[in-house]
Motif scaffolding. Structure first.
Motif, PDB file in Angstrom:
ATOM      1  N   ALA A   1      -4.579 -25.947   7.582  1.00 39.69           N
ATOM      2  CA  ALA A   1      -4.025 -26.296   9.127  1.00 39.69           C
ATOM      3  C   ALA A   1      -4.126 -27.693   9.396  1.00 39.69           C
ATOM      4  CB  ALA A   1      -4.761 -25.386  10.239  1.00 39.69           C
ATOM      5  N   LEU A   2      -5.076 -28.223   8.803  1.00 46.73           N
ATOM      6  CA  LEU A   2      -5.549 -29.563   8.919  1.00 46.73           C
ATOM      7  C   LEU A   2      -4.877 -30.636   8.329  1.00 46.73           C
ATOM      8  CD1 LEU A   2      -9.274 -29.778  10.086  1.00 46.73           C
ATOM      9  CD2 LEU A   2      -7.244 -29.893  11.402  1.00 46.73           C
ATOM     10  N   GLU A   3      -4.677 -30.329   6.853  1.00 49.52           N
ATOM     11  CA  GLU A   3      -4.160 -31.286   5.815  1.00 49.52           C
ATOM     12  C   GLU A   3      -2.712 -30.740   5.348  1.00 49.52           C
ATOM     13  OE1 GLU A   3      -5.746 -33.949   4.875  1.00 49.52           O
ATOM     14  OE2 GLU A   3      -7.313 -33.630   6.220  1.00 49.52           O
ATOM     15  N   VAL A   4      -2.529 -29.490   4.792  1.00 50.66           N
ATOM     16  CA  VAL A   4      -1.409 -29.261   4.248  1.00 50.66           C
ATOM     17  C   VAL A   4      -0.049 -28.965   5.206  1.00 50.66           C
ATOM     18  CG1 VAL A   4      -0.364 -27.457   2.683  1.00 50.66           C
ATOM     19  CG2 VAL A   4      -2.772 -28.044   2.437  1.00 50.66           C
ATOM     20  N   ALA A   5      -0.446 -28.654   6.288  1.00 57.41           N
ATOM     21  CA  ALA A   5       0.649 -28.334   7.397  1.00 57.41           C
ATOM     22  C   ALA A   5       1.402 -29.595   7.645  1.00 57.41           C
ATOM     23  CB  ALA A   5       0.271 -27.512   8.440  1.00 57.41           C
ATOM     24  N   PRO A   6       2.731 -29.510   7.749  1.00 58.58           N
ATOM     25  CA  PRO A   6       3.446 -30.826   8.182  1.00 58.58           C
ATOM     26  C   PRO A   6       3.156 -31.148   9.580  1.00 58.58           C
ATOM     27  CG  PRO A   6       4.971 -29.108   7.659  1.00 58.58           C
ATOM     28  CD  PRO A   6       3.627 -28.472   7.451  1.00 58.58           C
ATOM     29  N   THR A   7       3.087 -32.518   9.807  1.00 59.44           N
ATOM     30  CA  THR A   7       3.148 -32.830  11.243  1.00 59.44           C
ATOM     31  C   THR A   7       4.157 -32.644  12.022  1.00 59.44           C
ATOM     32  OG1 THR A   7       1.476 -34.603  10.412  1.00 59.44           O
ATOM     33  CG2 THR A   7       2.091 -34.717  12.487  1.00 59.44           C
TER      34      THR A   7
ATOM     35  N   GLY B   1       3.317 -34.034  17.324  1.00 55.02           N
ATOM     36  CA  GLY B   1       2.372 -34.839  16.462  1.00 55.02           C
ATOM     37  C   GLY B   1       1.126 -33.994  15.927  1.00 55.02           C
ATOM     38  N   ASP B   2       0.028 -34.430  16.031  1.00 52.68           N
ATOM     39  CA  ASP B   2      -1.130 -33.553  15.342  1.00 52.68           C
ATOM     40  C   ASP B   2      -1.619 -32.667  16.389  1.00 52.68           C
ATOM     41  OD1 ASP B   2      -1.419 -34.620  12.917  1.00 52.68           O
ATOM     42  OD2 ASP B   2      -2.626 -36.174  13.543  1.00 52.68           O
TER      43      ASP B   2
ATOM     44  N   PRO C   1      -4.666 -24.153  27.517  1.00 48.07           N
ATOM     45  CA  PRO C   1      -4.427 -25.306  28.397  1.00 48.07           C
ATOM     46  C   PRO C   1      -4.930 -26.632  27.658  1.00 48.07           C
ATOM     47  CG  PRO C   1      -5.671 -23.335  29.471  1.00 48.07           C
ATOM     48  CD  PRO C   1      -5.515 -22.961  28.219  1.00 48.07           C
ATOM     49  N   ILE C   2      -5.555 -26.527  26.728  1.00 44.17           N
ATOM     50  CA  ILE C   2      -6.037 -27.816  25.965  1.00 44.17           C
ATOM     51  C   ILE C   2      -4.746 -28.270  24.914  1.00 44.17           C
ATOM     52  CG2 ILE C   2      -7.514 -28.527  24.103  1.00 44.17           C
ATOM     53  CD1 ILE C   2      -9.658 -26.656  24.722  1.00 44.17           C
ATOM     54  N   TRP C   3      -3.849 -27.248  24.777  1.00 43.48           N
ATOM     55  CA  TRP C   3      -2.637 -27.429  24.033  1.00 43.48           C
ATOM     56  C   TRP C   3      -1.756 -27.943  25.116  1.00 43.48           C
ATOM     57  CZ3 TRP C   3       0.607 -23.713  20.943  1.00 43.48           C
ATOM     58  CH2 TRP C   3       1.682 -24.434  20.143  1.00 43.48           C
TER      59      TRP C   3
ATOM     60  N   ASN D   1      -5.688 -36.791  19.020  1.00 46.97           N
ATOM     61  CA  ASN D   1      -6.433 -35.771  18.172  1.00 46.97           C
ATOM     62  C   ASN D   1      -7.551 -35.238  18.805  1.00 46.97           C
ATOM     63  OD1 ASN D   1      -4.803 -35.583  16.023  1.00 46.97           O
ATOM     64  ND2 ASN D   1      -5.849 -37.103  14.989  1.00 46.97           N
ATOM     65  N   SER D   2      -8.301 -35.982  20.025  1.00 44.60           N
ATOM     66  CA  SER D   2      -9.126 -35.337  20.390  1.00 44.60           C
ATOM     67  C   SER D   2      -8.861 -33.878  21.112  1.00 44.60           C
ATOM     68  CB  SER D   2      -9.988 -36.142  21.406  1.00 44.60           C
ATOM     69  OG  SER D   2      -8.682 -36.439  22.555  1.00 44.60           O
ATOM     70  N   TYR D   3      -7.816 -33.739  21.546  1.00 42.73           N
ATOM     71  CA  TYR D   3      -7.383 -32.352  22.055  1.00 42.73           C
ATOM     72  C   TYR D   3      -7.418 -31.348  21.035  1.00 42.73           C
ATOM     73  CZ  TYR D   3      -5.906 -34.246  26.669  1.00 42.73           C
ATOM     74  OH  TYR D   3      -5.700 -34.664  28.017  1.00 42.73           O
ATOM     75  N   LEU D   4      -7.002 -31.505  19.880  1.00 44.52           N
ATOM     76  CA  LEU D   4      -6.928 -30.655  18.832  1.00 44.52           C
ATOM     77  C   LEU D   4      -8.529 -30.442  18.164  1.00 44.52           C
ATOM     78  CD1 LEU D   4      -5.466 -29.290  16.158  1.00 44.52           C
ATOM     79  CD2 LEU D   4      -6.053 -31.478  15.168  1.00 44.52           C
TER      80      LEU D   4
END
Lengths: 229, 170, 224
Positions: free
Chosen positions: A23-29, A34-35, A95-97, B2-5
């Motif tokens: 999820a953090l490295e392989v998946a494309p942005t 964005g991230d 909500p954080i998303w 990124n802090s949200y992530l």
């Protein structure tokens, strides 16, 4: 069977770390978000797992109503409880998303609202289990679970009508998923499913133990009152 | 951004770990209680003796049936399954009293008596669903003891008498 | 005795009891009145605003007031073991359930009939849409609240702290019904959009849950 539990635990740990790496490295942005979009790999699998657990709860409740089988009752309890935990994760990460992407914490979107209502229904289910007197709990809970399941399509349609009348920012929907993202999503789902099975299993054993201890306590109380006379 | 992530990932695991710690704390507590219960056999055997003496005194009383139900349940918890094993357990542990009463015969007879009563039940009696479903065999749970007591009371209330030897309602 | 005559007998008994004591209706009325006054105070809306929020206010007031009546439904039968007598008697459980549900429906309907003029006065209401749909919405909405409320009240009498338990069980399940009632009422009052899909949804809700209650009530009544 005794060795299955540690094997599953190790498998889950490996899968979860692999899924996290994916999820953090392989998946494309993602191009526009964005991230932050990577929340998707935790949010969506949790939602699917929660819905699956609620479905399990419904099936187990129906089985209990027909067969009056204690195992089915414990499965219903466990799946509802773990389902609420996963549902809470969905409601917290949602909500954080939403905040960085849409600029709002919450909107009465169809999926968000449906998840919230499901969470409310199953929390009330757990409250009922807590408050009713021991002998009748399984039956009452099973009946409530059936009512909750009857409610889900009605909730869905009512929110759908509501949305068509009060338009809000159009969220997600449409657009096809990058196949690489889809693969990472599935890996994460598999990891979280394994984790859910593991948690349910542990909770199931704890519940069995609790019932045995309670039965024995009741029995000892009875024996003592007889023996004392 | 990124802090949200990271906040979302952290929140996910905080929720899960909070729940798991709740479950494991409950498990630890139950484990302690169950070990405490398992270390009680001496007490239990004394009670068995007391019960068997009581049995001698009130052969036909309701309390006898309740007590036997308790014994079954207690023995089941320690891994005994059928009547035969239970009798062995009782004979092994409380041999004098058992041989005095010939419990082997009595216990198994009374188990079938329970079943008989339920199968030849008076149709006016409302039976509990559990009993109906299992086709007449009663598990000796907390509930069925109460139920049996009620049944005996109901029979007596109707001016009838339940003969514990034949298992018939007279 | 047939199901309908048993239902009628139980219903008549409940109505007679209520007519003589007026416990439920008095407490509901006063409760709803308080809600109306407090809301009117705190929002102090203009006619235009009140058209938009009145649908929500009316139904929230009725929902809370209905819980007062629903809680009394079965509590009355617990005294002197009346409920146990019902369980032992050969009368079909559903006739008892229907009698209780009809009784509650009548109580809440009376409450609504008495409270509606007050709402009109306090909030200066005038419907801009088809007014004849309002009684339809009221009837379907009240039945939606009452049928599940009666059922859950029968469940919550078996729990500790039963007065609190009923709303906790009833409100989550009632969300689609409440949404439909509020939206249909707002639609009729503002005349901006059609209330028909909402009325259809309410009717579906009523049919689904009435069936569910009738199928499962005997199980709940006989639960040990």
């Amino acid at each position: 069977m005794k060795r299955a539990f540690p094997i599953l635990a190790v498998l889950t740990a490996v899968l979860l770390s692999y899924a996290l790496y994916q999820a953090l490295e392989v998946a494309p942005t993602e191009a526009t978000m964005g991230d932050v979009q990577r929340i998707f790999y935790y949010h969506v699998p949790s939602a699917w797992t929660a819905f699956l657990l609620f479905l399990t709860n419904f099936v187990a409740s129906v089985v209990y109503l027909i067969r009056r089988n204690t195992k089915a009752d414990i499965v219903a309890l466990v799946s509802a409880e773990v389902g609420v935990v996963f549902c809470t994760v969905v409601l917290v990460t949602g909500p954080i998303w939403a905040r960085p992407v849409w600029g709002i914490w919450w909107t009465w979107d169809l999926r968000l609202t449906l998840t919230l209502v499901l969470w409310l229904i199953y929390v009330s289910y757990l409250m009922l289990r807590r408050f009713s007197s021991s002998g009748q709990t399984p039956l009452m809970a099973a009946v409530l679970a059936v009512f909750g399941a009857l409610d889900v399509p009605l909730v869905y349609f009512s929110i759908w009508y509501f949305r068509t009348q009060h338009p809000s920012p159009v969220i997600g929907g449409g657009g096809s998923l990058d196949p690489r993202m889809g693969r990472v999503l599935l890996i994460n789902w598999a990891a979280f499913l394994c984790f859910a099975v593991l948690v349910c299993w542990s909770r199931y054993r704890v519940e069995r133990l609790q019932r045995e201890v309670e039965e024995t306590q009741a029995l000892e109380g009875l024996l003592e009152s007889r023996g004392a006379r | 951004m990124n802090s949200y992530l990271y906040a979302a990932y952290a929140a996910t695991w905080i929720v899960h770990i909070a729940y798991l710690s709740m479950v494991s704390r409950r498990y630890a507590r139950l484990r302690r209680e169950s070990e405490l219960q398992m270390s009680l056999p001496d007490e239990f055997l004394k009670l068995v003796d007391a019960l068997l003496h009581q049995y001698e005194a009130n052969y036909k009383s309701q309390e006898f049936f309740q007590s036997i139900g308790c014994l079954f349940e207690f023995a089941r918890k320690r891994g005994f399954s059928g009547t035969g094993e239970l009798v062995q357990f009782l004979q092994g542990n409380s041999a004098g009293a058992v041989s005095r009463l010939g419990l082997r015969y009595e216990v198994s007879q009374h188990v079938t008596l329970f079943e008989k009563v339920i199968l030849e039940r008076n149709p006016a009696l409302r039976l509990h669903d559990d009993v109906r479903r299992s086709g007449g065999t009663v598990a000796f749970t907390d509930y069925s003891r109460d139920w049996l007591q009620d049944l005996v009371r109901t029979i007596e209330y109707h001016g009838l008498h339940w003969d514990p030897v034949s298992g018939r309602i007279l | 005795m047939t199901t309908s005559s048993l239902t009628r007998a139980t219903l008549a008994k409940d109505l007679r009891l209520e007519w003589r004591s007026k416990d439920a209706i008095n407490s509901m009325l006063f409760f709803a009145l308080l809600v109306v006054v407090i809301f009117s105070f705190s929002f102090n809306p203009t006619a235009e605003e009140s058209r938009q929020i009145a649908g929500g206010l009316v139904w929230v007031a009725f929902l809370f007031a209905a819980v007062v009546a629903l809680n009394q439904t079965w509590a009355r039968e617990l005294r002197n073991q009346v409920l146990d007598a019902y369980r032992v008697s050969p009368a079909p459980a559903n006739s008892l359930f229907l009698a209780k549900a009809f009784g509650n429906f009548i109580f809440v309907a009376v409450l609504e009939a008495l409270m509606t003029p007050l709402f009109i006065v306090f909030y200066n209401l005038r419907a801009l849409g088809p007014t004849w749909q309002l009684p339809v919405v009221a009837a379907l909405g009240t039945w939606a609240l009452v049928v599940n409320g009666t059922f859950f009240a029968a469940m919550s009498i078996r729990t500790r702290s039963r007065e609190i338990m009923l709303p906790l069980l009833l409100f989550p399940i009632s969300i689609p019904a409440v949404l439909a009632m509020v939206e249909a009422t707002s639609a009729i009052l503002s005349g901006e959009y059609s209330a028909r899909p909402w009325i259809a949804l309410l009717a579906t809700y009523d049919v689904v849950f009435t069936t569910g209650c009738l199928l499962l009530f005997e199980t709940v009544l006989d639960a040990e």
